[in-house]
Structures are given as structure tokens and as C-alpha cells.
Write a protein that holds these residues in place. Structure first.
Motif, PDB file in Angstrom:
ATOM      1  N   GLN A   1      57.164  34.554  43.945  1.00 22.64           N
ATOM      2  CA  GLN A   1      56.304  35.199  44.943  1.00 22.64           C
ATOM      3  C   GLN A   1      56.950  36.473  45.486  1.00 22.64           C
ATOM      4  OE1 GLN A   1      55.806  31.884  47.627  1.00 22.64           O
ATOM      5  NE2 GLN A   1      53.807  31.344  46.767  1.00 22.64           N
ATOM      6  N   LYS A   2      58.259  36.408  45.732  1.00 21.51           N
ATOM      7  CA  LYS A   2      58.979  37.578  46.231  1.00 21.51           C
ATOM      8  C   LYS A   2      58.926  38.709  45.212  1.00 21.51           C
ATOM      9  CE  LYS A   2      63.098  37.418  48.579  1.00 21.51           C
ATOM     10  NZ  LYS A   2      64.555  37.172  48.696  1.00 21.51           N
ATOM     11  N   ARG A   3      59.105  38.380  43.936  1.00 25.10           N
ATOM     12  CA  ARG A   3      59.046  39.407  42.883  1.00 25.10           C
ATOM     13  C   ARG A   3      57.643  39.971  42.742  1.00 25.10           C
ATOM     14  NH1 ARG A   3      63.153  37.510  38.076  1.00 25.10           N
ATOM     15  NH2 ARG A   3      64.957  37.277  39.430  1.00 25.10           N
TER      16      ARG A   3
ATOM     17  N   LEU B   1      56.547  43.834  43.120  1.00 23.68           N
ATOM     18  CA  LEU B   1      55.777  44.557  42.104  1.00 23.68           C
ATOM     19  C   LEU B   1      54.518  45.179  42.710  1.00 23.68           C
ATOM     20  CD1 LEU B   1      56.120  42.191  39.018  1.00 23.68           C
ATOM     21  CD2 LEU B   1      57.072  44.491  39.263  1.00 23.68           C
ATOM     22  N   GLU B   2      53.854  44.442  43.605  1.00 19.41           N
ATOM     23  CA  GLU B   2      52.675  44.997  44.276  1.00 19.41           C
ATOM     24  C   GLU B   2      53.041  46.223  45.097  1.00 19.41           C
ATOM     25  OE1 GLU B   2      50.505  42.064  46.516  1.00 19.41           O
ATOM     26  OE2 GLU B   2      50.473  40.686  44.819  1.00 19.41           O
TER      27      GLU B   2
ATOM     28  N   MET C   1      53.136  52.151  45.604  1.00 20.89           N
ATOM     29  CA  MET C   1      53.900  53.399  45.686  1.00 20.89           C
ATOM     30  C   MET C   1      53.549  54.321  44.513  1.00 20.89           C
ATOM     31  SD  MET C   1      57.591  51.880  46.905  1.00 20.89           S
ATOM     32  CE  MET C   1      58.474  53.394  46.637  1.00 20.89           C
ATOM     33  N   LYS C   2      53.402  53.743  43.324  1.00 24.01           N
ATOM     34  CA  LYS C   2      53.027  54.520  42.140  1.00 24.01           C
ATOM     35  C   LYS C   2      51.644  55.127  42.327  1.00 24.01           C
ATOM     36  CE  LYS C   2      50.983  52.527  39.054  1.00 24.01           C
ATOM     37  NZ  LYS C   2      49.686  52.510  38.496  1.00 24.01           N
ATOM     38  N   ASP C   3      50.694  54.309  42.799  1.00 24.23           N
ATOM     39  CA  ASP C   3      49.332  54.812  43.024  1.00 24.23           C
ATOM     40  C   ASP C   3      49.314  55.940  44.049  1.00 24.23           C
ATOM     41  OD1 ASP C   3      48.369  52.980  41.192  1.00 24.23           O
ATOM     42  OD2 ASP C   3      47.637  51.558  42.713  1.00 24.23           O
TER      43      ASP C   3
END
Length: 101
Positions: free
Chosen positions: A77-79, A83-84, A89-91
Motif C-alpha cells: 500500500q505504501k509503494r 507510485l500515485e 507529479m509526472k502529470d
């Protein structure tokens, strides 16, 4: 008995006791004991004790496995949250970069 490890028909076995280790009627394993010295070395009282010990073993193993599984779930869940966050940040970066173009 020839197919059982460390046991053959040449060994003089006086008594054998094999008690299933169960969890809610589902067999999880077995406790296997043999005695080469005595016949009837495992009376019903001992078999009952072994069944009780088997239930305790299953309960301990399940608690340990559940703790381990819960720890792994929290790690996943932490990973996923990380990733979300990276994906957002990428978006944001792509949106600001394309806006500047």
C-alpha cells in the motif's frame, strides 16, 4: 512402510501414532510419532493431547502468517501511494511543460 522416510519393514516398530493437524475441519498437516520399544505406546489420552497441541500449532502459525501478510500488505500500500504521488507529479510536470510550449 518402505515408502516412509527413515522407516522400513525391517525396523521393529512397536507403536505408531499419526494425528492430523486441523483448522476448522481442514487438514493442515500431521504429527507422526513412532515408538520402537513399546506396543500401544500412544493411548487415546496421548492422541487427544497431540490433537490439542496440533490445534495450538496451527493457531500460532496462522497468527504469525497473518502478521507477516499484514506487514506485506502495508508495504504494498505504501509503494502504491508513492507510485500515485509520482504519477501525479509526472502529470503536473507534463501539463506545465506543454502549457509553456
Amino acid at each position: 512402510l518402505d515408502n516412509v522416510p527413515n522407516c522400513s519393514s525391517q525396523n521393529q516398530i512397536g507403536s505408531i501414532c499419526c494425528v492430523p493437524i486441523k483448522n476448522q475441519k481442514r487438514a493442515m498437516g500431521a504429527i507422526y510419532m513412532e515408538n520402537t520399544l513399546l506396543k500401544r505406546a500412544f493411548p487415546p489420552q496421548r492422541q487427544s493431547l497431540l490433537e490439542h497441541l496440533g490445534c495450538q500449532i496451527v493457531a500460532i502459525l496462522e497468527r504469525k502468517l497473518n502478521r507477516s501478510l499484514n506487514k506485506q500488505i502495508k508495504n504494498v500500500q505504501k509503494r502504491a501511494e508513492m507510485l500515485e504521488s509520482l504519477n501525479k507529479m509526472k502529470d503536473d510536470f507534463v501539463a506545465s511543460t506543454s502549457h509553456e510550449l
